[in-house]
Scaffold this motif. Structure first.
Motif, PDB file in Angstrom:
ATOM      1  N   MET A  55      18.713  32.116 -37.290  1.00 10.54           N
ATOM      2  CA  MET A  55      18.739  31.948 -38.738  1.00 10.54           C
ATOM      3  C   MET A  55      17.824  30.786 -39.082  1.00 10.54           C
ATOM      4  SD  MET A  55      21.942  31.365 -41.407  1.00 10.54           S
ATOM      5  CE  MET A  55      22.232  29.654 -40.947  1.00 10.54           C
ATOM      6  N   LYS A  81      16.839  28.916 -36.014  1.00  8.96           N
ATOM      7  CA  LYS A  81      17.848  28.282 -35.167  1.00  8.96           C
ATOM      8  C   LYS A  81      18.865  29.313 -34.671  1.00  8.96           C
ATOM      9  CE  LYS A  81      17.508  23.811 -37.508  1.00  8.96           C
ATOM     10  NZ  LYS A  81      18.248  22.753 -38.252  1.00  8.96           N
ATOM     11  N   VAL A  99      22.112  31.286 -33.890  1.00  4.95           N
ATOM     12  CA  VAL A  99      23.461  31.328 -34.475  1.00  4.95           C
ATOM     13  C   VAL A  99      24.346  32.377 -33.808  1.00  4.95           C
ATOM     14  CG1 VAL A  99      22.841  30.399 -36.738  1.00  4.95           C
ATOM     15  CG2 VAL A  99      22.647  32.865 -36.320  1.00  4.95           C
ATOM     16  N   MET A 140      28.641  35.702 -34.070  1.00  2.00           N
ATOM     17  CA  MET A 140      27.773  34.789 -34.794  1.00  2.00           C
ATOM     18  C   MET A 140      28.603  33.763 -35.556  1.00  2.00           C
ATOM     19  SD  MET A 140      24.591  35.652 -37.331  1.00  2.00           S
ATOM     20  CE  MET A 140      25.655  36.209 -38.633  1.00  2.00           C
ATOM     21  N   GLY A 196      27.757  30.127 -38.222  1.00  2.00           N
ATOM     22  CA  GLY A 196      26.768  29.223 -38.780  1.00  2.00           C
ATOM     23  C   GLY A 196      27.107  28.875 -40.213  1.00  2.00           C
ATOM     24  N   LYS A 197      26.112  28.395 -40.952  1.00  2.00           N
ATOM     25  CA  LYS A 197      26.289  28.047 -42.354  1.00  2.00           C
ATOM     26  C   LYS A 197      25.122  28.567 -43.174  1.00  2.00           C
ATOM     27  CE  LYS A 197      29.115  23.851 -42.175  1.00  2.00           C
ATOM     28  NZ  LYS A 197      29.180  22.419 -42.581  1.00  2.00           N
ATOM     29  N   THR A 245      31.728  33.048 -39.942  1.00  3.24           N
ATOM     30  CA  THR A 245      31.876  33.573 -38.586  1.00  3.24           C
ATOM     31  C   THR A 245      31.866  35.086 -38.676  1.00  3.24           C
ATOM     32  OG1 THR A 245      34.303  33.577 -38.715  1.00  3.24           O
ATOM     33  CG2 THR A 245      33.234  31.608 -37.785  1.00  3.24           C
TER      34      THR A 245
END
Length: 225
Positions: free
Chosen positions: A41, A44, A46, A68, A70-71, A78
């Motif tokens: 993402m 980066k 994820v 997966m 992330g933010k 999630t």
């Protein structure tokens, strides 16, 4: 969670599952193998998306796992997807999938009964044509479909697919010629397959974020139909 963040997360989950020169579909069974993608993402890592295809007598068994976390901005997410497909030749005979997106759970089971797939999903219950394919994208012939069985919840999703052209991708330091396809429908997704129909890349944008599938296993050992 706000309605906006819920929508962003839902669109992301859709993209992950829906992703995916036309090759003629044949009656032959798929070639076994394993393909693994690292999901990036905005560059980066994820998560991962893994597809494993095996053979047992005249049946082809497929296991799919997506994980997966992330933010997107300040919003955490999630995602976990598990799916098993069973094929006889190029005919889907059964499918059983579960999908967990933050605290939202979805599922679908489908079984071949005569000329139909009997679908029991959180998004659709009823009959689908036996010729419909799931939205797992590992089979090249999926791009020839105008309708797909959503592997998250069983909905019948309409899609349009157009070939963009041929490109050269770098996979594990090796140049690979691949055909680029653009999918439009529930989400906007771009997919790449090599000359033999092996799935080698996916890319899409959700909520202003760029997602890319980077293949981490060899192309030669990847499954194909």
């Amino acid at each position: 969670m706000s309605s906006k963040s819920s929508l962003q997360s839902s669109l992301l989950a859709t993209a992950l599952v829906l992703g995916g020169t036309a090759l003629a579909s044949s009656a032959a069974a798929a070639t076994p193998g394993r393909t693994e993608f690292e999901i990036l993402m905005n560059g980066k890592p994820v998560g991962k998306h893994i597809v494993t295809v095996s053979r047992n007598a005249d049946m082809t068994n497929v296991r799919i796992a997506i994980d997966m976390a992330g933010k997107i901005g300040p919003i955490g997410f999630t995602y976990r997807h598990r799916c098993e497909e069973a094929w006889r030749g190029n005919q889907l005979t059964s499918l059983n999938c579960s999908d967990q997106e933050n605290r939202s759970n979805k599922a679908v089971a489908a079984n071949l009964r005569g000329a139909n797939l009997v679908v029991d999903g959180t998004g659709f219950k009823g009959n689908a044509p036996a010729t419909i394919l799931p939205s797992s994208w590992w089979r090249f012939s999926t791009i020839n479909q105008s309708r797909l069985l959503d592997s998250r919840d069983g909905k019948l999703s309409r899609v349009n697919v157009n070939r963009v052209g041929e490109e050269v991708l770098q996979i594990g330091g090796t140049p690979v010629r691949a055909n680029h396809y653009r999918v439009r429908g529930a989400v906007n997704t771009d997919l790449w397959y090599d000359s033999t129909g092996r799935w080698v890349r996916t890319a899409f944008k959700i909520a202003g974020q760029s997602f890319d599938y980077r293949k981490v296993t060899s192309v030669a050992n990847s499954p194909r139909e």
